[in-house]
Structures are given as C-alpha cells and as structure tokens.
Write a protein that holds these residues in place. Sequence first.
Motif, PDB file in Angstrom:
ATOM      1  N   UNK A 353       0.810  -1.219   0.000  1.00  0.00           N
ATOM      2  CA  UNK A 353       0.000   0.000   0.000  1.00  0.00           C
ATOM      3  C   UNK A 353       0.843   1.269   0.000  1.00  0.00           C
ATOM      4  N   UNK A 354       1.511   1.546   1.104  1.00  0.00           N
ATOM      5  CA  UNK A 354       2.215   2.825   1.209  1.00  0.00           C
ATOM      6  C   UNK A 354       3.340   2.961   0.182  1.00  0.00           C
ATOM      7  N   UNK A 355       4.155   1.913   0.011  1.00  0.00           N
ATOM      8  CA  UNK A 355       5.322   2.017  -0.872  1.00  0.00           C
ATOM      9  C   UNK A 355       4.930   2.295  -2.319  1.00  0.00           C
ATOM     10  N   UNK A 356       3.997   1.542  -2.921  1.00  0.00           N
ATOM     11  CA  UNK A 356       3.642   1.886  -4.308  1.00  0.00           C
ATOM     12  C   UNK A 356       3.053   3.280  -4.442  1.00  0.00           C
ATOM     13  N   UNK A 357       2.272   3.717  -3.450  1.00  0.00           N
ATOM     14  CA  UNK A 357       1.722   5.078  -3.521  1.00  0.00           C
ATOM     15  C   UNK A 357       2.838   6.105  -3.486  1.00  0.00           C
ATOM     16  N   UNK A 358       3.797   5.906  -2.586  1.00  0.00           N
ATOM     17  CA  UNK A 358       4.889   6.865  -2.462  1.00  0.00           C
ATOM     18  C   UNK A 358       5.773   6.886  -3.703  1.00  0.00           C
ATOM     19  N   UNK A 359       6.020   5.716  -4.291  1.00  0.00           N
ATOM     20  CA  UNK A 359       6.881   5.634  -5.466  1.00  0.00           C
ATOM     21  C   UNK A 359       6.356   6.458  -6.625  1.00  0.00           C
ATOM     22  N   UNK A 360       5.043   6.422  -6.813  1.00  0.00           N
ATOM     23  CA  UNK A 360       4.450   7.030  -8.000  1.00  0.00           C
ATOM     24  C   UNK A 360       3.611   8.271  -7.681  1.00  0.00           C
ATOM     25  N   UNK A 361       3.729   8.772  -6.459  1.00  0.00           N
ATOM     26  CA  UNK A 361       3.020  10.000  -6.110  1.00  0.00           C
ATOM     27  C   UNK A 361       1.517   9.858  -6.162  1.00  0.00           C
ATOM     28  N   UNK A 362       1.002   8.704  -5.722  1.00  0.00           N
ATOM     29  CA  UNK A 362      -0.432   8.432  -5.778  1.00  0.00           C
ATOM     30  C   UNK A 362      -1.091   8.815  -4.462  1.00  0.00           C
TER      31      UNK A 362
END
Length: 429
Positions: A353-362
């Motif tokens: 959850x948090x990591x993919x959001x942070x990676x792509x600015x989601x």
Amino acid sequence: MKTVLVNGMVFMPDGEFMQTNVVIADGKILSIGNDVPADAEFIDVSGKLVAPGFIDVHVHLREPGFTHKETIASGSMAAASGGFTQICAMPNTKPVIDNAAVLTDFYATVKRDAVVKVHGYAAITDSLTSEELVDFAALKAAGAFAFTNDGVGVQTADVMYRAMQQAASLDMAVVAHCEDNSLIYGGAVHQGEVSERLGVNGIPSICESVQIARDVLLAEAADCHYHVCHVSTKESVRVIRDAKRAGIRVSAEVTPHHLLLSEDEVVAADTHFKMNPPLRSRADQIALIEGLLDGTIDCIATDHAPHHRDEKVQPITKAPFGIIGLEHTFSLLYSELVGNGICSLEQLLDWLSYKPAALFGMSGGKLAPGQPADIAVIDLDATETIAEPFYSLSANSPFIGWETQGLVEQTFVDGKKVFDRKSGVGIEH
C-alpha cells in the motif's frame, strides 16, 4: 451520510496498530479515534484488521481486445476481492494503448465498469516495437499513469534513452519489462535443472539482468525515474542495489509468485507454472526476499496475467506466459511470509500500500484524516483453500489447492463498499 468502522485494529501511518474507529464521510477519512458522530451507519469490525486499500502497479486487464481472458469489470472485481483499491493496467491490449484516443476510450470503459480505481499505462513505442516513440505529452494529457512496453523489452539503447529523456521532461516514470530478445532462445522456463529435465529451451537469467544494467545507466544520464517490473534474478537484485547506492532514480517490484515459488516447484510441464519472467532457482528466490527486506526492491505487484483455460492447456512450449494474482495475494503472503517469520505484518502492508503510492506520487496508501477512504477489512484468523470459482474470468493459478490464512472481508473505495465476502458477491457500484 457518515460511515463508521467500529473497533477495528487500524493500521496507522506510523506503522502501529490501534484499536479504534474510522469515520468516513464524502469519500474520505474524516477521523480516526473513539469520538464518533451519532448520525452515522455503523459497521462492526471488531477483531478485524483495518488496512489501507492495496495498490497494484502491474496488472493486465486484457480489455480492449482480449475480453475472453478478462475484462475491466471482472479484473477490477477480482482486485476488490483481494483488498486492492487501485490497480494500474498494462497497455499490451488490442489495440495497444499507444495513443491518446485509445487511452481515452479505455478510461471511458473504466468509468462505466470498474469497481476500483484503475490507472492506465501508455506504451513507450508504437505497437510495442522498439522503433517509433509515442507522443508522450499527449498521452500524459490523456491520463497516462506512466510509460511501459510491458510484455516485451525495449531492444535498443537509443530508443530507451530518448524515451527516458521525454518521460523525465514530463516528470513521468518509465516502467520496464527487461528482456533481451537475443537471449530468450525460444525458452519456456528458466534455463536450469527444470528446462533440462523437461527437454525444453530455457531462458537464462542474463536475459533480464543485462537490460537492467543498461537501463540504470541510461536512467542516470536522463535523470529519469526508472522502475523495473517483476524482478526475478539475483543478478538483477545486485544491479538494482548498486544503482541505488550510486544515487540513480531506480525502483523495483517483485511478484508474489517469484517470492513464494522457484523452479523446484515445476515438477511437470504444468503451464500454470509458466510465467514471464520464469520461476528461477532457489538462490534467486532467496535473493528476491533479501532484496525486498533490505529495500533494494520497493514493493510487491501481482503481474496479474489471466489467460483463457483453452490457451493454457496447450503444450508448455506453446501456452502463453502468465498467471492470475489479484484475489489471493494478501492471504498467500500473510500465510507464507508473515506466518513463517520472514517479515512482519507491518512490512507486508507497506509493500502492498504505502510504498507503491509513495513511489508514484499516488493518493492513498495510508489511513489518515483527509485521505481517500480506500480501505481493506481483513480477518487475519480466517482460512481457506484456494479454489475456483474466481472473480477473474480466468483460473490460471499455480496456487490452487494452497491453504491460506488472512482473508479480505470487505473493501471500500472512496468510502463505498465494493466487496463483501459474506454476501458472496461484489456490491453493485
């Protein structure tokens, strides 16, 4: 109307768990705490984990063009049943999503049919060849999430470099399926013990790692965010680790199947075990887990790749690559990684959850006031044997028959319940 999830174990942004309530209003999290409004619908989630909705940056929804395998409706329902509230769809459809008109049509179908948030990738080149670049600016304007030729590697350094330069100028990511066509050798499985035993051509590890090595240097020169799809080899992990230490803007994902399986599980020419990249050696599997734990690999993505059962009953040399993955990712990883002490529940939730959001600015990826009410409610004690029927139109999974623990009970997208396991069906959106 406000909705209150009552008395759940809420996964907080600081990585701790708090037994408390989550108040939802107007599609967002209004508050987290024991003070709740009286004028609300109350949903008792006592004893259940309340987690941020999962984000999958690598799925194949097959629409347009291959709706006998999957549709946006069925794929997004599969996602909801697995606790995913945002998914990112690859562009290797028919037609390929390589121009603004096709992407606009794709989003029109998403608006009509999807039960979770769907972000569409755009191709790097016309028709996924390694020749003409797409119109990056027009595709960004049409809503492209990022640029990728997933399914094939970009074969020439010049094309990849120019793509990275254009993406960087637009503050967009290049997401790479890394595969040197000259090193595939017509393989169906990993080049190793299993390919020899089955008597089929194998795909060597360097097929993947040499393109990553090329691309990280191109990304450094272009100052581009470069994201590596479905890392599968120990050499790839080493290259990515070295690149990160050098300060290059590289990130990477790993699939549940590469974390949980190796070529050792391929005991016969079973096409449910045929995926690209292939299942590698046990040493590669260990390196992937180590890379995830030390931060070399940033997140977990399913590479959900459905195929019609008639396609998968062909001989292993002819059957298509790919397996489904959205519906059972959490329960498999919770059972096998958390359950065996390889990682913590907190780490698993971050990777999903948090990591993919942070990676792509989601948006999303954490539960906090003001954030979208994208939520998965999970019964960590519930168990099941993975079996058909699936919400996906396809059933090409090597995990059928596995016993798992930790089942998604309810999924909310912008505060709206889109999945409820007890009802046995998705909630009409």
